[in-house]
Design an enzyme around this catalytic site. Structure first.
Site, mmCIF file in Angstrom:
data_model
loop_
_atom_site.group_PDB
_atom_site.id
_atom_site.type_symbol
_atom_site.label_atom_id
_atom_site.label_comp_id
_atom_site.label_asym_id
_atom_site.label_seq_id
_atom_site.Cartn_x
_atom_site.Cartn_y
_atom_site.Cartn_z
ATOM 1 C CG HIS A 136 -3.313 -0.986 -2.798
ATOM 2 N ND1 HIS A 136 -3.604 0.310 -2.429
ATOM 3 C CD2 HIS A 136 -3.277 -1.696 -1.647
ATOM 4 C CE1 HIS A 136 -3.725 0.363 -1.122
ATOM 5 N NE2 HIS A 136 -3.540 -0.835 -0.629
ATOM 6 C CD GLU A 176 -4.928 2.868 -5.107
ATOM 7 O OE1 GLU A 176 -5.134 4.084 -5.117
ATOM 8 O OE2 GLU A 176 -4.218 2.316 -4.247
ATOM 9 C CG ASN A 207 -3.499 4.022 1.520
ATOM 10 O OD1 ASN A 207 -4.545 4.017 2.170
ATOM 11 N ND2 ASN A 207 -2.834 2.922 1.246
ATOM 12 C CB SER A 246 -0.910 0.008 1.234
ATOM 13 O OG SER A 246 -0.145 -0.199 2.389
HETATM 14 N N1 CAA Z 1 -15.519 -10.707 4.178
HETATM 15 C C1 CAA Z 1 -16.572 -10.903 3.382
HETATM 16 N N2 CAA Z 1 -17.712 -10.185 3.451
HETATM 17 C C2 CAA Z 1 -17.773 -9.226 4.395
HETATM 18 C C3 CAA Z 1 -16.716 -8.965 5.283
HETATM 19 C C4 CAA Z 1 -15.551 -9.750 5.147
HETATM 20 N N3 CAA Z 1 -14.483 -9.564 5.923
HETATM 21 N N4 CAA Z 1 -17.080 -7.944 6.086
HETATM 22 C C5 CAA Z 1 -18.323 -7.602 5.734
HETATM 23 N N5 CAA Z 1 -18.734 -8.360 4.707
HETATM 24 C C6 CAA Z 1 -19.991 -8.268 3.982
HETATM 25 C C7 CAA Z 1 -21.138 -8.765 4.828
HETATM 26 O O1 CAA Z 1 -21.336 -10.150 4.647
HETATM 27 C C8 CAA Z 1 -22.291 -7.954 4.302
HETATM 28 O O2 CAA Z 1 -22.796 -8.540 3.129
HETATM 29 P P1 CAA Z 1 -24.370 -8.407 2.748
HETATM 30 O O3 CAA Z 1 -24.688 -6.940 2.779
HETATM 31 O O4 CAA Z 1 -24.412 -9.004 1.380
HETATM 32 O O5 CAA Z 1 -25.080 -9.180 3.791
HETATM 33 C C9 CAA Z 1 -21.665 -6.623 3.893
HETATM 34 O O6 CAA Z 1 -20.257 -6.898 3.715
HETATM 35 C C10 CAA Z 1 -21.875 -5.586 4.927
HETATM 36 O O7 CAA Z 1 -21.320 -6.059 6.149
HETATM 37 P P2 CAA Z 1 -21.963 -5.857 7.581
HETATM 38 O O8 CAA Z 1 -23.447 -5.722 7.484
HETATM 39 O O9 CAA Z 1 -21.400 -6.860 8.525
HETATM 40 O O10 CAA Z 1 -21.318 -4.530 8.096
HETATM 41 P P3 CAA Z 1 -21.333 -3.111 7.483
HETATM 42 O O11 CAA Z 1 -22.561 -2.838 6.688
HETATM 43 O O12 CAA Z 1 -20.982 -2.254 8.629
HETATM 44 O O13 CAA Z 1 -20.108 -3.143 6.458
HETATM 45 C C11 CAA Z 1 -17.867 -2.882 5.843
HETATM 46 C C12 CAA Z 1 -18.815 -3.498 6.843
HETATM 47 C C13 CAA Z 1 -18.038 -3.560 4.492
HETATM 48 C C14 CAA Z 1 -16.463 -3.172 6.372
HETATM 49 C C15 CAA Z 1 -18.173 -1.345 5.715
HETATM 50 O O14 CAA Z 1 -18.228 -0.765 6.985
HETATM 51 C C16 CAA Z 1 -17.147 -0.614 4.885
HETATM 52 O O15 CAA Z 1 -17.202 -0.647 3.667
HETATM 53 N N6 CAA Z 1 -16.221 0.094 5.547
HETATM 54 C C17 CAA Z 1 -15.137 0.819 4.886
HETATM 55 C C18 CAA Z 1 -14.079 -0.135 4.485
HETATM 56 C C19 CAA Z 1 -12.942 0.558 3.821
HETATM 57 O O16 CAA Z 1 -12.886 1.761 3.637
HETATM 58 N N7 CAA Z 1 -11.949 -0.264 3.425
HETATM 59 C C20 CAA Z 1 -10.754 0.251 2.798
HETATM 60 C C21 CAA Z 1 -9.701 0.439 3.838
HETATM 61 S S1 CAA Z 1 -8.246 1.080 3.106
HETATM 62 C C22 CAA Z 1 -7.430 -0.276 2.575
HETATM 63 O O17 CAA Z 1 -7.839 -1.397 2.688
HETATM 64 C C23 CAA Z 1 -6.168 -0.025 1.867
HETATM 65 C C24 CAA Z 1 -4.994 0.358 2.597
HETATM 66 O O18 CAA Z 1 -3.918 0.329 1.984
HETATM 67 C C25 CAA Z 1 -4.970 0.817 3.981
#
Ligand code: CAA
Length: 289
Positions: free
Chosen positions: A138, A150, A188, A117
């Site tokens: 990424h 990415e 990022n 990342s």
């Molecule tokens: N694996 C598979 N599916 C998952 C999961 C996982 N680890 N976590 C959640 N899900 C799925 C759930 O099964 C659910 O599916 P359905 O809607 O089909 O039932 C859906 O995602 C929503 O999950 P939840 O209802 O449990 O929870 P939520 O609605 O609060 O969503 C989340 C959780 C998807 C994590 C959401 O909060 C989100 O999108 N958050 C932001 C995540 C983000 O920004 N990620 C990028 C981080 S930066 C990065 O990764 C890069 C870096 O270099 C730092």
């Protein structure tokens, strides 16, 4: 291309293995030892069980997907993989060692990719046997849910290598964006200053943890507030990427917020250790300040 190698069976590597197998590829999954690779597969199995329970996937589909994931004890079986993706710990010396070892078995046409990342792709490519076949891919956490990849070219990356990733990314159903080999790439570069600013706001007493998160979640329609997201990503990772932005640009706007540094010094890295801006030891996360 029929098979993909994934190095690192942690959260990112397991996610990449899962979506690759879902797209029909045979996946060789490796980690420091076979036990860790198998634990990665066991985690995928649990995630699939949840999808089956929610009727998002049939038991048969889940079993077929799992049967395509082969935990391996070393890199040799990956010799027939058309693409090998490294998703190991975000430390340059660890990644370089991996590229040197895996480079010995990399097929003559195969592509080597890193899920880094924040480490420059051109620099990492120097540890690979052929920088023309080296590229950044990424993914975002959670990999099965997040729709983006990415794609980052190093200076020497060939058009043919980009094509391999385009075919692979399309098979996974992910949207691809192209970033230059610049610090933080796109996401990022934008995200870390937002998280860092939320930390400054907290440190300066602008608002509470809960209110900063609620404000951004509801006021910006983000799925989670910046401090919750920081805990989700890992505060150590956020600090590391912010420091990369600072040192590689020299721009003081990227200086890490003191409170972010403090939490990392305390070992409060976020969800993975059950304590960051929130305490995750109970059923509902509770703010730590
Ligand atoms: N694996 C598979 N599916 C998952 C999961 C996982 N680890 N976590 C959640 N899900 C799925 C759930 O099964 C659910 O599916 P359905 O809607 O089909 O039932 C859906 O995602 C929503 O999950 P939840 O209802 O449990 O929870 P939520 O609605 O609060 O969503 C989340 C959780 C998807 C994590 C959401 O909060 C989100 O999108 N958050 C932001 C995540 C983000 O920004 N990620 C990028 C981080 S930066 C990065 O990764 C890069 C870096 O270099 C730092």
């Amino acid at each position: 291309m029929r098979s993909v190698g994934v190095i690192g069976a942690g959260q990112m590597g397991a996610g990449i293995a899962q979506v690759s197998a879902a797209a029909g590829y045979h996946v060789y999954l490796s980690d420091l030892d076979l036990e860790k690779a198998e634990a990665g597969k066991a985690g995928i199995s649990k995630a699939l069980d949840r999808l089956v329970a929610k009727e998002k996937m049939s038991r048969n589909e889940a079993d077929t997907l799992l049967s395509r994931i082969e935990p391996v004890a070393n890199y040799e079986p990956m010799a027939d993989a058309g693409l090998i993706i490294e998703a190991a710990t975000e430390r340059e010396e660890i990644k370089r060692k991996i590229f040197e070892s895996v480079g010995k078995i990399l097929g003559h046409q195969a592509v080597l990719a890193s899920n880094t990342s924040s480490i420059p792709i051109t620099r990492l490519s120097q540890a690979s046997p052929d920088p023309t076949r080296f590229i950044g891919v990424h993914f975002f956490n959670p990999v099965p849910v997040m729709g983006l990849i990415e794609v980052i070219r190093g200076l020497a990356t060939s058009d043919g290598t980009v094509k391999v990733i385009e075919t692979y990314g399309a098979a996974l159903g992910k949207q691809m964006v192209y970033a230059n080999d610049a610090p933080g790439f796109i996401v990022n570069r934008v995200l870390m200053p937002m998280i860092n600013e939320a930390c400054f706001a907290l440190g300066e007493g602008v608002a509470s943890i809960r209110d900063i998160d609620t404000a951004c979640q509801l006021g910006l329609n983000h799925p989670m507030g910046p401090l919750t997201l920081a805990d989700f990503i890992g505060l150590d990772t956020c600090l590391e990427i912010t420091n990369v932005l600072l040192t590689s640009t020299g721009d003081p706007k990227f200086r890490p917020a003191p409170i972010l540094q403090k939490y990392v010094e305390a070992g409060w890295f976020g969800r993975k250790v059950k304590r960051g801006f929130y305490d995750y030891s109970g059923e509902i996360p509770v703010p730590t300040r």
